[in-house]
Motif scaffolding. Structure first.
Motif, mmCIF file in Angstrom:
data_model
loop_
_atom_site.group_PDB
_atom_site.id
_atom_site.type_symbol
_atom_site.label_atom_id
_atom_site.label_comp_id
_atom_site.label_asym_id
_atom_site.label_seq_id
_atom_site.Cartn_x
_atom_site.Cartn_y
_atom_site.Cartn_z
ATOM 1 N N ALA A 144 0.828 -1.211 0.000
ATOM 2 C CA ALA A 144 0.000 0.000 0.000
ATOM 3 C C ALA A 144 0.859 1.256 0.000
ATOM 4 N N LYS A 145 0.525 2.160 -0.919
ATOM 5 C CA LYS A 145 1.169 3.474 -0.954
ATOM 6 C C LYS A 145 0.206 4.570 -0.498
ATOM 7 N N LYS A 146 -1.078 4.198 -0.433
ATOM 8 C CA LYS A 146 -2.083 5.146 0.070
ATOM 9 C C LYS A 146 -3.211 4.343 0.697
ATOM 10 N N VAL A 147 -3.708 4.833 1.829
ATOM 11 C CA VAL A 147 -4.846 4.207 2.495
ATOM 12 C C VAL A 147 -5.926 5.277 2.661
ATOM 13 N N ILE A 148 -7.122 4.989 2.156
ATOM 14 C CA ILE A 148 -8.263 5.901 2.286
ATOM 15 C C ILE A 148 -9.167 5.325 3.360
ATOM 16 N N ILE A 149 -9.364 6.085 4.435
ATOM 17 C CA ILE A 149 -10.040 5.509 5.603
ATOM 18 C C ILE A 149 -10.844 6.577 6.345
ATOM 19 N N GLY A 150 -11.855 6.160 7.081
ATOM 20 C CA GLY A 150 -12.703 7.092 7.809
ATOM 21 C C GLY A 150 -12.048 7.630 9.064
ATOM 22 N N TYR A 151 -12.419 8.832 9.438
ATOM 23 C CA TYR A 151 -11.837 9.484 10.621
ATOM 24 C C TYR A 151 -12.087 8.671 11.893
ATOM 25 N N ASP A 152 -13.146 7.855 11.904
ATOM 26 C CA ASP A 152 -13.517 7.110 13.101
ATOM 27 C C ASP A 152 -13.138 5.628 13.018
ATOM 28 N N HIS A 153 -12.336 5.276 12.021
ATOM 29 C CA HIS A 153 -11.958 3.866 11.855
ATOM 30 C C HIS A 153 -11.022 3.433 12.977
ATOM 31 N N ARG A 154 -11.296 2.254 13.541
ATOM 32 C CA ARG A 154 -10.448 1.704 14.592
ATOM 33 C C ARG A 154 -10.019 0.293 14.184
ATOM 34 N N GLY B 51 -6.825 -3.112 14.897
ATOM 35 C CA GLY B 51 -5.856 -3.737 15.790
ATOM 36 C C GLY B 51 -6.529 -4.401 16.976
ATOM 37 N N ARG B 52 -5.722 -5.064 17.814
ATOM 38 C CA ARG B 52 -6.240 -5.783 18.972
ATOM 39 C C ARG B 52 -7.091 -4.875 19.856
ATOM 40 N N ASN B 53 -8.309 -5.349 20.141
ATOM 41 C CA ASN B 53 -9.283 -4.571 20.930
ATOM 42 C C ASN B 53 -9.649 -3.242 20.273
ATOM 43 N N ARG B 54 -9.364 -3.141 18.973
ATOM 44 C CA ARG B 54 -9.682 -1.922 18.195
ATOM 45 C C ARG B 54 -9.131 -0.680 18.901
ATOM 46 N N ASN B 55 -7.895 -0.781 19.340
ATOM 47 C CA ASN B 55 -7.346 0.299 20.161
ATOM 48 C C ASN B 55 -6.548 1.335 19.373
ATOM 49 N N ALA B 56 -6.426 1.160 18.048
ATOM 50 C CA ALA B 56 -5.716 2.142 17.228
ATOM 51 C C ALA B 56 -6.704 2.913 16.365
ATOM 52 N N ASP B 57 -6.365 4.189 16.072
ATOM 53 C CA ASP B 57 -7.255 5.031 15.275
ATOM 54 C C ASP B 57 -6.500 5.642 14.103
ATOM 55 N N ILE B 58 -7.123 6.593 13.424
ATOM 56 C CA ILE B 58 -6.529 7.158 12.207
ATOM 57 C C ILE B 58 -5.221 7.892 12.486
ATOM 58 N N GLU B 59 -5.092 8.498 13.672
ATOM 59 C CA GLU B 59 -3.838 9.172 14.010
ATOM 60 C C GLU B 59 -2.703 8.163 14.122
ATOM 61 N N ASP B 60 -3.016 6.996 14.691
ATOM 62 C CA ASP B 60 -2.006 5.927 14.744
ATOM 63 C C ASP B 60 -1.644 5.470 13.338
ATOM 64 N N LEU B 61 -2.666 5.362 12.473
ATOM 65 C CA LEU B 61 -2.417 4.930 11.101
ATOM 66 C C LEU B 61 -1.505 5.923 10.377
ATOM 67 N N LYS B 62 -1.707 7.199 10.621
ATOM 68 C CA LYS B 62 -0.855 8.218 9.994
ATOM 69 C C LYS B 62 0.593 8.081 10.454
ATOM 70 N N LYS B 63 0.776 7.758 11.729
ATOM 71 C CA LYS B 63 2.140 7.547 12.247
ATOM 72 C C LYS B 63 2.774 6.322 11.591
ATOM 73 N N PHE B 64 1.981 5.260 11.443
ATOM 74 C CA PHE B 64 2.490 4.071 10.747
ATOM 75 C C PHE B 64 2.818 4.405 9.296
ATOM 76 N N GLY B 65 2.025 5.298 8.702
ATOM 77 C CA GLY B 65 2.278 5.718 7.326
ATOM 78 C C GLY B 65 3.627 6.398 7.191
ATOM 79 N N ASP B 66 3.963 7.222 8.175
ATOM 80 C CA ASP B 66 5.282 7.878 8.177
ATOM 81 C C ASP B 66 6.395 6.843 8.290
ATOM 82 N N THR B 67 6.164 5.822 9.128
ATOM 83 C CA THR B 67 7.175 4.783 9.353
ATOM 84 C C THR B 67 7.354 3.895 8.133
ATOM 85 N N TYR B 68 6.227 3.520 7.510
ATOM 86 C CA TYR B 68 6.272 2.516 6.432
ATOM 87 C C TYR B 68 6.050 3.119 5.042
ATOM 88 N N ASN B 69 6.062 4.431 4.968
ATOM 89 C CA ASN B 69 6.063 5.122 3.670
ATOM 90 C C ASN B 69 4.778 4.935 2.866
#
Length: 311
Positions: A116-126, A128-146
């Motif tokens: 994936a080079k781009k992920v289109i996702i909702g602001y309220d998407h959760r 991971g385990r126990n659905r504990n990650a949100d879009i801000e976490d995804l953005k951080k992962f995006g920075d890490t994994y390009n």
């Protein structure tokens, strides 16, 4: 669209733009997101991918869940064939998968498997385990994994949520016309024609009994409906009853279709029944003769509607 039943069969190394979701109904709200996905893929030279899960997470994680879906997984696949998508990837949802950490989900699926080079996702998407990650976490992962993250607006998410709710509510009330408006196509039931008790034939209204295998498929409110089906490449109209056949002391739910001007043997065939309009509630008549009189009125009403709307 490249039809891929299971994500394990996906081997392309081409970069992708991905969205994640159940997409039950593939309704007009979903179409806005899917169109954005497909257009982004074309504009940026990426393969467009929907990553979906089956069984539905609630079927797996909630033992007594009685969740009903607008589409079976096969119906969803067939509908998505027409929207210009490159890949529909179905990931089996298991308890083990639900325990995957958010970063493991991103790394193993989005990055390593989907490139994936781009992920289109909702602001309220959760996720991971126990659905504990949100879009801000995804953005951080995006920075890490390009990879880039595009956020679906509150308004678009609301459109999706409200439409899904309205569709289920409309179908539970028998209002298939309203449901069809939100879906952007006719709500359908897919099943196999089986032998019944032959009561319809005795009334001079022979019926095809439709057996639906998927227990999770949403069945509309009991009653009579105007329907159509494509049988051996011919469009055939009819009227369908969903219910318990109380006039003849029925003891189980049945779905029976009487097709107009049709007398071919279709036992054991798979049919797609499209629901067009509700005729009336199911009711217990004083006699079989009274039921037959009502069926004649229903047929007249249905034929008039078909002539006006679908000639």
């Amino acid at each position: 669209m490249s039809r891929v039943k299971n994500i394990t069969a996906y081997k392309s190394v081409k970069p992708t733009v991905v969205t994640i979701g159940t997409f039950d109904g593939v309704h007009i709200g979903h179409r806005k997101i899917i169109n954005r996905l497909v257009n982004t893929g074309k504009e940026e030279g990426l393969k467009s991918v929907i990553l979906t899960f089956f069984p539905h997470p609630r079927m797996v994680l909630q033992k007594d869940s009685n969740i009903k879906l607008i589409n079976t997984i096969e119906e969803r696949r067939e509908i998505l064939e027409s929207v210009g998508l490159d890949y529909l990837l179905i990931k089996e949802f298991t308890r083990e998968f639900s325990r995957l950490t958010a970063e493991d989900f991103v790394k193993t699926l989005l990055v390593d498997k989907l490139n994936a080079k781009k992920v289109i996702i909702g602001y309220d998407h959760r996720f991971g385990r126990n659905r504990n990650a949100d879009i801000e976490d995804l953005k951080k992962f995006g920075d890490t994994y390009n990879f880039d993250v595009e956020e679906i607006s509150v308004q678009d998410i609301d459109d999706v949520a409200v439409s899904s709710t309205k569709i289920r509510k409309a179908l539970s009330e028998g209002d298939v016309e309203r449901a069809n408006t939100y879906l952007g196509y006719n709500f359908m039931l897919n099943g196999t024609v089986t032998k019944g008790k032959g009561l319809g034939r005795q009334l001079n209204y022979p019926t095809a009994n439709i057996k639906i295998d998927e227990a999770y498929k949403l069945i509309p409110k009991y009653g009579s409906y105007i329907v159509k089906a494509n049988i051996q490449e011919d469009i055939v109209y009819g009227m369908m009853n969903i219910g318990m056949n109380p006039t003849v002391n029925g003891d189980k739910e049945t779905i029976e279709v009487h097709f107009f001007n049709f007398n071919k043997d279709i036992y054991d065939q798979s049919l797609t029944i499209e629901l067009l309009k509700r005729l009336r509630d199911e009711q217990k008549f004083a006699s079989v003769e009274a039921l037959k009189n009502q069926l004649e009125k229903d047929k007249e009403t249905a034929l008039t509607y078909i002539a006006q709307q679908h000639a």
